[in-house]
Each structure stands twice: as C-alpha cells, then as structure tokens.
Design a protein around this motif. Structure first.
Motif: not given
Length: 742
Positions: A334-341
């Motif tokens: 789930l964390v890896e779905l978060i955009p860096k922006a």
C-alpha cells in the motif's frame, strides 16, 4: 494489569489516531532527509516502543522529526547512510550519558527565540527542497542552489506531479476549517489517501515511492565503511563525525525536552522526569541507529494529538509504535502506491507550519526580532549548527547590551537647576561605567544631588566610580546624598567579592517582616515597625510610581473581594499601584437590597467617574463568611454579620440546587472542599448580579465593560477563572500557548 485495563479504553483509540498521523509524516521526513523510506518507519517504531516505555514523559510520542531533516541530509551527503546510522547510535549514547549524569535540564538553557528561529529556518529549508519535488524535479544541495533553480523548475514543471501535490496542500489547508467531528480523522492521512486515489483513478503519470522489502527485510546492523564518499578513510573524518554526533544529540535533546515541557502544559497528569526522558530518547536512538533508522526525538505534533485524543498513560505511545510495526511488516504494498509529490506537498505544509506567526510576534514584542531573523538566515544559508551557534552568540550579546543599559535617570527636582535626583536600578557592573559616568558628568557643578541606588548587584568598579565622582562633585561646592534601598550596597563592593542580592521588588524573600517575631510591644508598635521597614526597603520599589500616584487615579478595574486579610489583590493580579480600585466586604457580596448603597456607590464612582473597563469578583478558599452561610447558624442570624450574609442566601440555594458553576471535589487536578465549592458558586452568582445591575448592564451589553469572576486558592496559591459553568480548565490557556511549538 488491573491498573492498565481501566485506561486502555482511552489509550487504545488514542494510539490509533496517533498512528494515522505518524505514518505519512514518518515517510515524508525520510524523503526530506534523503534516507531510505523504511528508515522513517523504523525510527517511528523505535521511538514509539522504546522511548514510550522508558522515557520520563508519560504522554509524549517520539519518532523521526522535521527538526533534524537538514542535519541528517547533510550527514548522509558527507558520510553516507551507514555512517549516519553509526552517528545516530553514538548520539543516543551521548543522550543516555546526559540522563545518567542528571544534567538533562541543561539542554533547556537555550534562548527560546533561537529555538523558534531554528525551527523556522528548518521549515524554510524543507520548503525550498520539496517544492522542486512537487514540480517533478529533484532538490539541490543548498538553499541558495534551490532558489536559483526555482524559476527553471516552475517553467519545466510536470503537471501531473503538481496536481497531486496541490491536492495534498489544499486538503491540509482546508482541514482545520472543517467541523470538529470531521477533523478527528487526521488531515495528513486524508490528504495522502485522497491524492493517491486520484492518481490511480485518473491514471496520472507520477513517480511513486519505492520500499526495499518490508520492515524486517530493511533491518541491517550498521558497520563502519572503509571509505567515505569523498574517497578518504573515515578515520580521517573523525573530527567531523564527532561534530555530527554532538549536533544530533543536542538538537534531538533540546527538541525532545521542549516538546515534553509543552505537553506537560496540556494535561494534569504526572510531570516529566527530564533525566529519565533523556534515557528513553537515547535508548530509542541507539536502537533506531542499530536497525537502520533515522534519529528519534519527541515530537510536539504527535504528542499533542495523543493528548487531544484522550490518552491517559504511556501505553498509547507504545501501541502506536506497534501499529506502525504491523503496517510496515504486512502492508508495504500500500505504501508503494503513494506518489512522491503527495509526500512533498505534505512536507511543504509541515515546513510552513514550522514558521509560527506567534513566534514572530513574541520576538517583535520582546525586542528579539533581530536575533530571530539572523538565526533564520544563518540556518538556511550556512547550516543548522552554525546558525544556532550564531543565534546564541547574538542572544548573549543582546543580554550584555541590556545589562549595560540598566536604567539611569537624572532629573531636576521641582524645576530647580541646583537640585537633582538620580535613579540607578538593576545590575551595576563595569559594563555600565560608560553610561554611568556620562550621566553623572551632565550634572551641574555645585548642585545638590540625591543619588538613589536600587541594585541587585554592585561591583567594585561602579562603587569606585561613584565614590570618585562624589568627591569631585563636592569639590565644586555641591552636595551628594546617596540613598541605598537594596541589600547590594557600595560599601560591601569594597570589602568582599560582589554577589547578587534580591531587591525589595523580589518576592523570593517576602518584602514584609514577621511582626510576631520582631516586636513584642503590641499592634500599634508593630504597625510602626512595618512603616520603618517600608522606609528601609520599600521606598525604592515604590519611588518610580510616585509621579503616576500623585495625579488623578486612573484604575482600569474595580476589584470586589472579601475583607479577608490574606487576599493580596495587587500581587495575585500582577498589578501596579493605581491599577485596581479595590472594594472589600465580608464574603465579596453584591447586596440586592436597594437600601444598601455601599457597593452601589463604589460601582457608580468607578464606572462613571474613573471609567473602569472591567469589574472583577474575587472569592477565595477557606472563606469564613461562606462557612457561616454553610453552617446556617441561627445564633448569628440577628447579629450584623448574619443580616449582611442574607445577601449570600441566593448563593447557598444555588449551591444546594447544583448550580452549573458548582465543581466536583476534584477538578482539573485541583481539590475543592464543600466550602470552596460554595465559594466558587458564590462568585458566579455575584457575577450574574453585576451583569444585570442597572449601573452596569447597558455597558456590558455594548461590550464597553467586562464582568469577570476569579477564585484564589490559598493551598496552591493558584488563581482560577470562574464562569457560569464553574472554573475554567487550567490547561485551556496552556493548550493555546504551546500549540505554536508544533
């Protein structure tokens, strides 16, 4: 177990709220520091479980903090990630040492204006870094480089990245304006989830964060690398590494202790044990560094959230660490779905929030804005350690200047050029000599001078300068009369090493003598003893207000209180002579009988002649008048006191009917007897009477006059505000004051 279970129903939901706040913040701080993303979660777990269990602050929550991002980013650039973990371990060991030698409070010996400016400087740095990430680029190595690259970044921005980051910023800015029931959900979590969902639903082409496995796969014991990034053996960088250790240890300690002080003001539970808190913070940093995590500090945002969510014990902080551990172990996808922006938008808001308008106003109001501004500039454009060091140096310089500028005033008496009065107050050291000799040189030769000294410290150089001037002035035909109204005097400066004394203005030693101990000749002589004591020690303290007292009185408050001799209105309200128009009677009552004109006359004079803007009713604990009312003794009914206390019958009836102002026996951490509860209700009833009084009601209705109730507790020497619902919670003002620390 029996002690834990009753509080668990409060701590468990509070821990979930803190977990939801800490999760996105920990990831964002890892990105801002240039560290592996899982390092932020490792630090959050270590801070929650280790510092929460061992630390000395019951409700403080620890984890990675924005205050160290600049330092950690610099360490990673200079030494690499593995050596930064070693530095974190060593910094934790230094904190443990500080706790063991019991000098933790020394870390608080930093001027607050410098700490506030340090946080603001960190905020500016974070914003300058993360705005490039939000635009779809990457941050530069220095603040100036980020500023130079900003125009190019704006022109060549990635629209999808900007949309995602802007959604996060918009939600975070709008969230505080929503109803409280909605705001109970952490705004940071809502913003990140909303931005992530938008990017997936619309299929925005954005860069997403990447984790190297789950929590346990990311753990790796640090080891000393053979070479630093610059190509030199790390042993040749030992001085710079030691500096990094000290920097991390000091900043983490100061931030943690300041956060603990702020959290203590938000609750009425156990106070912080600062030395134990250092042991907890140090242990958490040792564990975090060994596991490959960021440095840990106490964090005001998460801690205040913990208090607001209703936490009762340290179990809440520990459980929040457990929830992060479970999430980082089982739900990394789930964390890896978060955009860096999205995290960049979160960090930009965090950075802006570190720049507190309240801090700027305090700096301006206290004359410290120059210190604040210089510290911010140095933190942003040099580095954090140099910025703080320069800020402290400027603060010390300002302190010296203020010492040198101790009040010295020379004025002619009655307009006569031959008679002069000179007042010298404060700390009189050799630093004062240029101003002192300059003022004394302006006195006309041959004049009669009265020199009034009210000093807490006099050194030999000042004593000698005054003695030399006195000799020279008397040689011109003038006279010098020296009046010393404080224990620090000219003669002792010649006979012994100088030391600081407390003047008559200080309450460390009461400014009044004990008559029972010093006099055996009766009340009249005792009063005269007091007058003599006043002439010896009190004249100097009152002297500066004489000009104000000679003219017409100009009080701003009518203060209606009990005739009890233990109440000191000026002291408990920090008022100067002339500020209060004091009216006393038995039981601080407002008569309801039109024939009783004593209080009405005072109200009329205060409002219509003196123009007061507030009226205060002050009750107190252990009130003997209220005790008579409570006892309802028939023997005093026909005596003058009994007839007067008939005006308190409404208060007694309201008390028995559980008036809303009646407090419980234990309220807000304070204990109130039945007698004290009646006294509090009585204050509320008298305030209601005054609010409806024909002389005051029109002014109250238009806002020209305020009627306030207060209650003075002799046992705790604490003053409570009283309204129609009882005493105002003592932590309410504190919550507003320390919210700026977040």
């Amino acid at each position: 177990m029996r002690k834990i279970l009753p509080d668990l129903r409060y701590d468990l939901p509070a821990s979930l709220v803190v977990f939801l706040v800490a999760l996105p913040l920990s990831l964002g701080i890892a990105i801002a520091s240039g560290a592996p993303l899982m390092a932020g979660l490792i630090a959050a777990v270590s801070g929650g479980i280790i510092a929460g269990s061992v630390g000395g602050s019951v409700l403080q929550v620890s984890g990675p903090a924005a205050g160290l991002t600049v330092v950690v980013a610099g360490l990673i650039d200079e030494f690499g990630w593995e050596m930064t973990c070693v530095i974190t371990v060593c910094a934790g060991a230094v904190q443990i040492l500080l706790g063991l030698v019991r000098v933790a409070r020394a870390a608080l010996a930093v001027a607050p204006v410098v700490v506030h400016a340090m946080l603001a400087g960190i905020g500016v740095t974070i914003v300058l870094q993360q705005i490039h990430v939000l635009l779809g680029g990457s941050s530069r190595s220095s603040a100036w480089a980020n500023i130079e690259a900003l125009p190019s970044g704006i022109l060549n921005h990635e629209l999808h990245e900007v949309i995602v980051g802007s959604v996060v910023i918009a939600i975070l800015l709008l969230w505080p304006k929503l109803p409280p029931k909605v705001r109970f959900i952490p705004g940071a979590l809502v913003a990140i989830v909303a931005a992530t969902a938008l990017s997936l639903l619309v299929d925005l082409q954005v860069e997403r964060i990447q984790l190297s496995g789950n929590f346990f796969e990311a753990i790796g014991l640090p080891h000393l690398p053979p070479m630093a990034p610059g190509g030199q053996p790390w042993t040749q960088e030992i001085g710079a590494i030691a500096l990094g250790v000290v920097t991390v240890a000091l900043i983490a300690s100061v931030e943690s202790l300041l956060s603990a002080v702020g959290i203590d003001k938000l609750h009425s539970g156990p106070r912080t044990n600062f030395n134990r808190e250092m042991l907890g913070q140090g242990s958490a940093n040792v564990v975090s560094g060994l596991l490959g995590g960021l440095p840990v500090t106490g964090v005001i945002v998460r801690s205040s959230t913990n208090v607001a969510a209703g936490a009762r014990t340290r179990a809440s902080a520990v459980l929040h660490g457990v929830w992060i551990l479970l999430f980082a172990s089982l739900l990394t996808n789930l964390v890896e779905l978060i955009p860096k922006a999205a995290l960049a938008g979160l960090l930009i808001v965090i950075g802006i929030q570190l720049i507190k308008l309240a801090h700027v106003k305090v700096a301006v109001r206290t004359g410290n804005f120059v210190i604040y501004a210089i510290t911010i500039v140095c933190v942003v454009f040099l580095n954090l350690l140099e910025g703080v060091a320069i800020g402290l140096a400027i603060a010390i310089l300002f302190l010296l200047v203020r010492v040198v500028r101790a009040p010295i005033e020379a004025r002619p008496i009655g307009g006569e050029p031959k008679r002069w009065h000179v007042d010298i107050d404060g700390t009189l050291s050799f630093l004062l000599l240029p101003r002192l000799t300059n003022v004394l040189s302006t006195l006309p030769p041959g004049s009669d001078v009265t020199l009034n000294l009210n000093a807490d410290y006099i050194d030999h150089s000042v004593s000698e300068a005054i003695s030399d001037w006195k000799t020279a002035h008397e040689a011109t035909g003038g006279s010098v009369h020296i009046v010393e109204t404080s224990p620090a005097n000219l003669s002792s400066a010649h006979s012994s090493p100088p030391k600081r004394h407390y003047t008559a203005r200080s309450l460390r030693e009461a400014p009044w003598p004990s008559r029972r101990d010093t006099n055996k000749d009766g009340a009249d002589a005792s009063i005269l003893d007091g007058v003599r004591h006043y002439h010896r020690n009190g004249v100097g303290a009152l002297h500066h207000h004489v000009a104000e007292l000679v003219g017409s009185p100009n009080p701003d408050t009518l203060f209606l209180t009990c005739a009890d001799s233990r109440i000191l209105p000026d002291t408990i309200t920090a008022s100067r002579p002339g500020d209060l128009y004091i009216v006393r009677n038995v039981g601080n009552l407002v008569p309801t009988n039109p024939a009783e004109r004593s209080v009405d006359a005072a109200l009329d004079f205060a409002v219509n002649q003196l123009g007061v803007t507030s009226v205060v009713v002050c009750g107190h604990s252990s009130c003997r008048a209220m005790q008579v009312v409570l006892d309802d003794d028939a023997e005093v009914a026909d005596r003058p006191i009994g007839r007067w206390l008939q005006y308190a019958k409404d208060s007694f009836s309201a008390f028995r009917a559980n008036h809303p102002a009646r407090v419980s026996s234990t309220s807000n951490g304070f204990t109130f007897s039945e007698l004290d509860q009646l006294s509090i209700v009585n204050v509320a009833v008298q305030v209601e009477r005054l609010t409806r009084h024909p002389l005051l009601a029109p002014l109250v209705a238009t806002g020209q006059l305020r009627v306030v109730g207060i209650f003075f507790d002799f046992a705790t020497v604490h003053v409570h505000e009283v309204n129609e619902h009882g005493i105002v919670p003592t932590t309410q003002a504190a919550r507003e004051a320390v919210s700026a620390l977040g």
